[in-house]
Design an enzyme around this catalytic site. Structure first.
Site, PDB file in Angstrom:
ATOM      1  N   CYS A  48      -5.089  -4.063   4.302  1.00  0.00           N
ATOM      2  CA  CYS A  48      -5.262  -4.739   2.992  1.00  0.00           C
ATOM      3  C   CYS A  48      -6.944  -4.102   2.584  1.00  0.00           C
ATOM      4  O   CYS A  48      -6.859  -3.077   2.146  1.00  0.00           O
ATOM      5  CB  CYS A  48      -5.346  -6.189   3.247  1.00  0.00           C
ATOM      6  SG  CYS A  48      -5.283  -7.117   1.858  1.00  0.00           S
ATOM      7  N   HIS A  77      -0.403  -7.496   6.212  1.00  0.00           N
ATOM      8  CA  HIS A  77      -0.865  -8.384   7.129  1.00  0.00           C
ATOM      9  C   HIS A  77       0.432  -8.658   8.187  1.00  0.00           C
ATOM     10  O   HIS A  77       1.536  -8.693   7.753  1.00  0.00           O
ATOM     11  CB  HIS A  77      -1.254  -9.604   6.618  1.00  0.00           C
ATOM     12  CG  HIS A  77      -2.580  -9.434   5.743  1.00  0.00           C
ATOM     13  ND1 HIS A  77      -3.853  -9.158   6.359  1.00  0.00           N
ATOM     14  CD2 HIS A  77      -2.818  -9.584   4.491  1.00  0.00           C
ATOM     15  CE1 HIS A  77      -4.540  -9.046   5.422  1.00  0.00           C
ATOM     16  NE2 HIS A  77      -4.211  -9.533   4.220  1.00  0.00           N
TER      17      HIS A  77
END
Length: 491
Positions: free
Chosen positions: A335, A435
């Site tokens: 991310c 994630h």
């Protein structure tokens, strides 16, 4: 209320990390075992660990875990208000799963009446759908400076008119002072609402504790509902604290992983499957420490990419990473960490702080621009690392940036509707927006193999999480007065 009326019980704690999240998760599983429909609820959560819900919103990870314990898909009603700090005085405010913008403490305090309305609506919806709602408080109800306009603890309990039990962690010491003092600092109506205490993480023979338990009951007029044992090796996802210790067997072939901890590290629960893996040794690297010699460096997600990019450089970690790559080590970014691997990060509208652009690490040929519309989605697909067979992968995306560049012409992950993930041409650097990428057993094994652990054991993280929930539920059934707890819920 009619026969379908729901009963609510709130768990508050004397401190952060007293065990509120774990107790609510365990109780959700106990209620479910007894055939009761139960839902978790946390009015307001301050955490950088979040999960994406089935209705496309964002809630705290702890409520997603509690939902799993209750046999439910996570929903935004389970955590209607999530505060994600982006500085010591400000936070992104997420209401009903959607960001409504940044606020400092004063602005948020003025906004609290509207927040309370959203909280009560979510709670009422859960009430109408489930027999029992188990509520988790935040921090401590005895924070005198936060009492006015409170929505997270007794402010909610008073408005919802529900009973409260208070949990304290004896392992930290001072448990009787914590419980007695917390009760003493509450108003009379709040004290009347407290129906009992739970003592958490006790090591040894409970008989040795009995004189103290009798004293507490006599002094407060409140029962101790039970003493939970210290559960060694228990794994339940942490709300926000980074757990830095783990056990690796001596002499075992291990993959050494280093994770630099940023000022606004988000979703550090990404690394739980690695911490629980018997052949992986994870080191979280703090401010002022150098990244040690290791096989794999992972730059985690962050709530504030440009600020943490600066923090990373100031700590000398940029140079450490270049040295690590020169020695043939592998590098991964998740991310915000993925965004840092590119050439630049642009924030023209000041979405994460001051407007402007920052030079990134320049390791992948891509650039990221922050946009107002946040990507919130749960995804599944197939990942194919160099020289390996395709493996299933699942995860979730929570980010404000759009990433583009030539490096993205060779994606590693094919999702339902799109692609994700980039590998450098030399096969040393891997970036992804996903994630939870280590939670799928075959994906985790494939990444460990790429990083140098040729014969990695296959670990089922979800099974380990289920075992953790069941261990907590077993301890609750053995150690707490469940008859009283069921009665408090009107069961």
């Amino acid at each position: 209320m009619g026969s379908n009326s729901t009963h609510t019980l709130m768990v508050q704690g004397t401190t952060s990390d007293a065990g509120k999240s774990a107790l609510v998760a365990g109780l959700c599983r106990v209620f479910r075992r007894h055939g009761l429909s139960v839902a978790p609820f946390k009015p307001q959560n301050m955490a950088l660990n979040s999960a994406v819900t089935e209705d496309g919103g964002e809630i705290g990870r702890a409520q997603a875990l509690q939902a799993a314990a209750a046999g439910l898909e996570p929903h935004t009603d389970m955590n209607p208000v999530l505060l994600k700090p982006n500085s010591d005085i400000g936070a992104q405010v997420i209401v009903n799963g959607r960001s409504i913008g940044e606020m400092d403490a004063t602005q948020y305090h003025a906004y609290k009446p509207e927040v309370m309305e959203a909280i009560m609506r979510s709670w009422q919806r859960l009430q109408s759908h489930y027999q029992t709602v188990l509520v988790e408080g935040a921090g401590s109800p005895a924070e005198i400076n936060l009492r006015e306009g409170d929505v997270a603890n007794m402010g909610f309990a008073e408005k919802a008119d529900c009973p409260v039990i208070i949990i304290a962690d004896i392992d930290k010491g001072g448990v009787f002072a914590h419980l007695y003092g917390t009760l003493a600092l509450l108003s009379e109506s709040e004290q009347a609402r407290v129906k009992g205490f739970v003592i958490n993480r006790f090591r040894g023979d409970v008989k040795l504790l009995e004189p103290g338990l009798r004293w507490l009951e006599e002094k407060t007029g409140k029962p101790v509902l039970g003493v939970l044992p210290y559960l060694h090796g228990l794994h339940l996802e942490a709300e926000d604290a980074v757990i830095s210790h783990q056990h690796v067997e001596e002499g075992q072939k291990v993959l050494k992983v280093a994770v630099p901890i940023l000022t606004r590290t988000s979703n550090h629960t990404d690394f739980d499957p690695l911490r629980l893996h018997p052949e992986v040794d994870v080191h979280f690297i703090g401010k002022g420490q150098s990244i040690p010699e290791c096989d794999l460096v992972i730059i985690p997600g962050t709530k504030n990419t440009r600020t943490d990019l600066e923090f990373l450089k100031e700590n000398g970690w940029g140079q450490d990473i270049l040295r690590h790559l020169r020695y043939g080590g592998k590098l991964m970014g998740i991310c915000g960490g993925y965004q840092m691997l590119g050439k630049a990060v642009h924030d023209p509208d000041g979405i994460e702080g001051m407007a402007g652009s920052s030079d990134a690490l320049g390791l992948l040929d891509l650039e990221t621009t922050m946009i107002r519309e946040k990507t919130l989605t749960r995804v599944s697909g197939v990942m194919q690392l160099p020289g390996q067979d395709p493996v299933p992968v699942t995860g979730y995306e929570i980010h404000a940036g759009v990433t583009k560049g030539p490096a993205m012409n060779h994606p590693l992950i094919r999702l339902d509707q799109e692609v994700d993930g980039v590998m450098s041409e030399d096969g040393q650097i891997f970036g992804t927006y996903l994630h939870g990428v280590f939670e799928e057993p075959d994906a985790c094994t494939a990444i460990l193999r790429w990083a140098g652990l040729k014969d990695a054991s296959r670990i089922d993280y979800r099974l380990l999480r289920e075992e953790g929930i069941n261990r907590m539920a077993d301890a609750i059934e053995e150690s707490l007065d469940m008859r009283q707890i069921f009665e408090l819920c009107g069961v």
